[in-house]
Motif scaffolding. Structure first.
Motif, PDB file in Angstrom:
ATOM      1  N   TYR A 182      -7.209  -9.892  10.267  1.00 47.99           N
ATOM      2  CA  TYR A 182      -6.892 -10.167  11.669  1.00 47.99           C
ATOM      3  C   TYR A 182      -7.560 -11.472  12.066  1.00 47.99           C
ATOM      4  O   TYR A 182      -8.791 -11.616  11.971  1.00 47.99           O
ATOM      5  N   GLU A 183      -6.724 -12.442  12.488  1.00 43.96           N
ATOM      6  CA  GLU A 183      -7.213 -13.761  12.861  1.00 43.96           C
ATOM      7  C   GLU A 183      -8.123 -14.327  11.773  1.00 43.96           C
ATOM      8  O   GLU A 183      -9.250 -14.774  12.001  1.00 43.96           O
ATOM      9  N   LYS A 184      -7.621 -14.247  10.545  1.00 40.92           N
ATOM     10  CA  LYS A 184      -8.245 -14.805   9.345  1.00 40.92           C
ATOM     11  C   LYS A 184      -9.538 -14.102   8.950  1.00 40.92           C
ATOM     12  O   LYS A 184     -10.285 -14.608   8.090  1.00 40.92           O
ATOM     13  N   GLU A 185      -9.815 -12.950   9.538  1.00 40.67           N
ATOM     14  CA  GLU A 185     -11.018 -12.201   9.186  1.00 40.67           C
ATOM     15  C   GLU A 185     -10.646 -10.835   8.633  1.00 40.67           C
ATOM     16  O   GLU A 185      -9.685 -10.206   9.095  1.00 40.67           O
ATOM     17  N   GLU A 186     -11.373 -10.373   7.622  1.00 49.58           N
ATOM     18  CA  GLU A 186     -11.155  -9.039   7.062  1.00 49.58           C
ATOM     19  C   GLU A 186     -11.855  -8.022   7.957  1.00 49.58           C
ATOM     20  O   GLU A 186     -13.068  -8.061   8.131  1.00 49.58           O
ATOM     21  N   ILE A 187     -11.076  -7.095   8.512  1.00 50.61           N
ATOM     22  CA  ILE A 187     -11.676  -6.107   9.404  1.00 50.61           C
ATOM     23  C   ILE A 187     -11.762  -4.724   8.759  1.00 50.61           C
ATOM     24  O   ILE A 187     -12.424  -3.836   9.288  1.00 50.61           O
ATOM     25  N   ALA A 188     -11.071  -4.510   7.653  1.00 55.83           N
ATOM     26  CA  ALA A 188     -11.157  -3.248   6.922  1.00 55.83           C
ATOM     27  C   ALA A 188     -10.587  -3.452   5.531  1.00 55.83           C
ATOM     28  O   ALA A 188      -9.736  -4.315   5.313  1.00 55.83           O
ATOM     29  N   SER A 189     -11.084  -2.670   4.562  1.00 52.67           N
ATOM     30  CA  SER A 189     -10.563  -2.784   3.201  1.00 52.67           C
ATOM     31  C   SER A 189     -10.827  -1.492   2.443  1.00 52.67           C
ATOM     32  O   SER A 189     -11.666  -0.684   2.824  1.00 52.67           O
ATOM     33  N   LEU A 190     -10.091  -1.311   1.382  1.00 56.36           N
ATOM     34  CA  LEU A 190     -10.280  -0.158   0.499  1.00 56.36           C
ATOM     35  C   LEU A 190      -9.882  -0.561  -0.908  1.00 56.36           C
ATOM     36  O   LEU A 190      -8.823  -1.161  -1.121  1.00 56.36           O
ATOM     37  N   THR A 191     -10.731  -0.249  -1.873  1.00 55.16           N
ATOM     38  CA  THR A 191     -10.462  -0.559  -3.279  1.00 55.16           C
ATOM     39  C   THR A 191     -10.221   0.740  -4.037  1.00 55.16           C
ATOM     40  O   THR A 191     -11.009   1.684  -3.922  1.00 55.16           O
ATOM     41  N   ARG A 192      -9.129   0.778  -4.790  1.00 56.36           N
ATOM     42  CA  ARG A 192      -8.777   1.970  -5.555  1.00 56.36           C
ATOM     43  C   ARG A 192      -8.414   1.574  -6.970  1.00 56.36           C
ATOM     44  O   ARG A 192      -8.004   0.449  -7.234  1.00 56.36           O
ATOM     45  N   THR A 193      -8.550   2.535  -7.887  1.00 59.48           N
ATOM     46  CA  THR A 193      -8.175   2.311  -9.281  1.00 59.48           C
ATOM     47  C   THR A 193      -6.890   3.058  -9.600  1.00 59.48           C
ATOM     48  O   THR A 193      -6.806   4.272  -9.408  1.00 59.48           O
ATOM     49  N   PHE A 194      -5.906   2.331 -10.055  1.00 55.60           N
ATOM     50  CA  PHE A 194      -4.636   2.908 -10.484  1.00 55.60           C
ATOM     51  C   PHE A 194      -4.582   2.846 -12.011  1.00 55.60           C
ATOM     52  O   PHE A 194      -4.781   1.778 -12.594  1.00 55.60           O
ATOM     53  N   LYS A 195      -4.304   3.959 -12.652  1.00 55.77           N
ATOM     54  CA  LYS A 195      -4.160   3.968 -14.106  1.00 55.77           C
ATOM     55  C   LYS A 195      -2.694   4.124 -14.458  1.00 55.77           C
ATOM     56  O   LYS A 195      -2.087   5.149 -14.195  1.00 55.77           O
ATOM     57  N   MET A 196      -2.136   3.068 -15.038  1.00 48.16           N
ATOM     58  CA  MET A 196      -0.733   3.090 -15.434  1.00 48.16           C
ATOM     59  C   MET A 196      -0.611   3.745 -16.810  1.00 48.16           C
ATOM     60  O   MET A 196      -1.281   3.340 -17.760  1.00 48.16           O
ATOM     61  N   ILE A 197       0.214   4.764 -16.901  1.00 47.07           N
ATOM     62  CA  ILE A 197       0.422   5.459 -18.168  1.00 47.07           C
ATOM     63  C   ILE A 197       1.894   5.416 -18.531  1.00 47.07           C
ATOM     64  O   ILE A 197       2.756   5.326 -17.666  1.00 47.07           O
ATOM     65  N   LYS A 198       2.164   5.454 -19.800  1.00 46.35           N
ATOM     66  CA  LYS A 198       3.546   5.431 -20.258  1.00 46.35           C
ATOM     67  C   LYS A 198       4.149   6.820 -20.161  1.00 46.35           C
ATOM     68  O   LYS A 198       3.480   7.829 -20.316  1.00 46.35           O
ATOM     69  N   THR A 199       5.457   6.844 -19.900  1.00 43.23           N
ATOM     70  CA  THR A 199       6.156   8.115 -19.854  1.00 43.23           C
ATOM     71  C   THR A 199       6.391   8.618 -21.269  1.00 43.23           C
ATOM     72  O   THR A 199       6.297   7.882 -22.242  1.00 43.23           O
ATOM     73  N   PRO A 250       0.787  -1.228   0.000  1.00 46.46           N
ATOM     74  CA  PRO A 250       0.000   0.000   0.000  1.00 46.46           C
ATOM     75  C   PRO A 250       0.817   1.276   0.000  1.00 46.46           C
ATOM     76  O   PRO A 250       0.408   2.254  -0.614  1.00 46.46           O
ATOM     77  N   GLY A 251       1.966   1.322   0.707  1.00 44.34           N
ATOM     78  CA  GLY A 251       2.811   2.505   0.644  1.00 44.34           C
ATOM     79  C   GLY A 251       2.063   3.798   0.849  1.00 44.34           C
ATOM     80  O   GLY A 251       1.163   3.907   1.676  1.00 44.34           O
ATOM     81  N   SER A 252       2.436   4.807   0.063  1.00 45.08           N
ATOM     82  CA  SER A 252       1.840   6.136   0.207  1.00 45.08           C
ATOM     83  C   SER A 252       0.461   6.238  -0.423  1.00 45.08           C
ATOM     84  O   SER A 252      -0.208   7.260  -0.306  1.00 45.08           O
ATOM     85  N   TYR A 253       0.022   5.186  -1.098  1.00 42.47           N
ATOM     86  CA  TYR A 253      -1.257   5.237  -1.794  1.00 42.47           C
ATOM     87  C   TYR A 253      -2.439   4.915  -0.877  1.00 42.47           C
ATOM     88  O   TYR A 253      -3.588   5.092  -1.245  1.00 42.47           O
ATOM     89  N   TYR A 254      -2.151   4.375   0.302  1.00 41.29           N
ATOM     90  CA  TYR A 254      -3.189   4.077   1.285  1.00 41.29           C
ATOM     91  C   TYR A 254      -2.742   4.628   2.634  1.00 41.29           C
ATOM     92  O   TYR A 254      -1.576   4.519   3.002  1.00 41.29           O
ATOM     93  N   ASN A 255      -3.670   5.220   3.367  1.00 38.91           N
ATOM     94  CA  ASN A 255      -3.381   5.731   4.707  1.00 38.91           C
ATOM     95  C   ASN A 255      -3.896   4.712   5.713  1.00 38.91           C
ATOM     96  O   ASN A 255      -5.099   4.559   5.904  1.00 38.91           O
ATOM     97  N   LEU A 256      -2.980   3.976   6.338  1.00 36.62           N
ATOM     98  CA  LEU A 256      -3.362   2.918   7.267  1.00 36.62           C
ATOM     99  C   LEU A 256      -3.478   3.496   8.670  1.00 36.62           C
ATOM    100  O   LEU A 256      -2.490   3.934   9.244  1.00 36.62           O
TER     101      LEU A 256
END
Length: 457
Positions: free
Chosen positions: A200-217, A156-162
């Protein structure tokens, strides 16, 4: 002799009862002392772990290392912290970048909890529902990211605020068969739907779905058209607003598959390019050996270009080509042979494929002197002047049929005139034409013959 007297049965029973009462009183006390000792040992271990986390923080500060929120998870084997005491059976410690920490660890008997604003650790009986930090566990982030190809950044890095993370965070690419992903370098060109989840203990306690668009330089085709076309070129616009290179020698050279091509123009964000040199050992091929002028009924040239020629292009460059492009292949007879009439007529019929030819309208728009009032069939007309497409070695085929019959196809000869006298079974010069995908970028070159544009594939 005097006979000694022993204990009576009643006295023995009384002693046994007294001992039993004493055992009933002392054993729970002893067990409680043992339990309290174990609890104190767990608490001391928790404080020892807390101090170890603070030492870790101070060592990194002394070493001038920048710290973000750091998570120590006992759902997996934790090896970074050094401390004495018993290792927890599970839980998480979160070291905030400001040095504060949150804790919830357990041994399935007791749970040690510490919120960020608290100074002491609370020890409570373990319960899955209560052994957790009270503040909410959430993932935050903006909706869409445009990321340039080649960027090497963790997810997740800087793209998600945990916030208040516990357990493990994993991310998968929903656009790529739910493949686990850890870095932007693993994303594909185009849109990638990424879901990150706290487990946590095999259960999903939070999630976030985002769309990343990869573009060429690099520069897009439209950006290239806004640059100077050179001192011997201009940019012209056709009836649909497509931008085209015109003039005697504009800066529209481009390298493709190891050969030199030229950019005809940009159509809906796609570069239309034409090979600079004539194709084939002799440079001349018949349009259709069956003497029919319908490109939709594949003849000699269509089959050759989309077979032998196409297969000579490397897979890397084939992937850069719009392989489902809809080509305009309509024609016109020898009446009202003006540029605009050819352009409108060509739009009346289509064909889908990889490789084609330039059209009559392409040639006419390539002249900086041409306009919609000039008859293209006249010898040495203005549309042949100051025109970078003018053939120098051979008469050249177009993809545009002559509609006065079913045999002839429009060509232009070396002097630049158009004729209808050439049947499609004659052999003339061929310069293959391709449309490139919209996401293709230019990363080098200046468009001159000696320094053609370079594609980012």
């Amino acid at each position: 002799m005097k006979k000694e007297k022993g204990f009576t049965l009643i006295e023995l029973l009384a002693v046994i009862i007294i001992l039993a009462i004493m055992a009933l009183i002392s054993i729970p006390l002893i067990l409680n002392l043992i339990e309290k000792a174990k609890k104190n040992a767990f608490e001391e271990s928790a404080y020892g772990i807390m101090e170890s986390v603070r030492l870790y923080y101070m060592e990194n500060i002394i070493d001038n290392k920048e710290l973000g929120d750091k998570v120590f998870s006992y759902e997996e084997e934790e090896k970074e912290l050094k401390y004495s005491g018993t290792r927890p059976k599970g839980g998480t410690i979160i070291l905030k970048k400001n040095g504060n920490l949150e804790m919830f660890i357990h041994n399935f008997k007791w749970c040690a909890i510490k919120n960020e604003e608290e100074h002491r650790i609370n020890i409570i009986d373990y319960d899955k529902e209560t052994c957790k930090i009270e503040s909410p566990m959430i993932l935050e982030g903006s909706s869409v990211e445009d990321i340039e190809l080649g960027l090497d950044s963790p997810i997740p890095g800087s793209y998600y605020n945990l916030k208040n993370q516990k357990g493990i965070v994993t991310c998968v690419n929903l656009s790529d068969e739910n493949r686990e992903i850890k870095n932007t370098s693993e994303l594909k060109i185009g849109e990638n739907c990424i879901k990150c989840s706290m487990i946590y203990e095999k259960e999903e306690i939070a999630s976030l779905t985002r769309t990343f668009k990869m573009i060429k330089t690099g520069k897009t085709a439209d950006e290239i058209m806004k640059e100077s076309p050179g001192r011997n070129g201009i940019i012209v616009t056709d009836l649909d607003g497509n931008k085209r290179f015109a003039g005697s020698d504009p800066n529209n050279y481009i390298s493709f598959n190891g050969d030199l091509f030229r950019i005809i123009g940009v159509f809906d964000g796609k570069m239309k390019i034409m090979q600079y040199n004539f194709y084939g050992s002799t440079g001349k091929i018949s349009w259709n050996g069956g003497n029919l002028n319908d490109w939709n009924q594949p003849g000699t040239l269509n089959i050759t270009l989309n077979g032998t020629y196409w297969n000579s292009i490397s897979s890397e460059y084939q992937n850069a080509v719009d392989q489902n492009h809809i080509w305009n292949i309509g024609g016109i007879d020898n009446s009202n042979m003006m540029r605009s009439n050819f352009y409108r007529a060509e739009n009346t019929k289509q064909w889908t494929g990889n490789v084609g030819l330039m059209s009559v309208a392409d040639f006419a728009y390539a002249s900086s002197y041409c306009n919609d009032s000039i008859n293209l069939n006249s010898v040495n007309n203005a549309c042949t002047s100051n025109n970078w497409m003018l053939p120098t070695n051979y008469n050249q085929w177009t993809i545009t049929p002559y509609t006065g019959d079913q045999n002839n196809v429009w060509i232009f000869v070396v002097n630049g005139s158009f004729f209808t006298a050439y049947n499609s079974n004659n052999a003339h010069g061929v310069r293959p034409v391709l449309f490139l995908n919209q996401d293709i970028r230019i990363i080098g070159g200046n468009g001159t013959n000696s320094n053609p544009y370079i594609l980012n594939l």
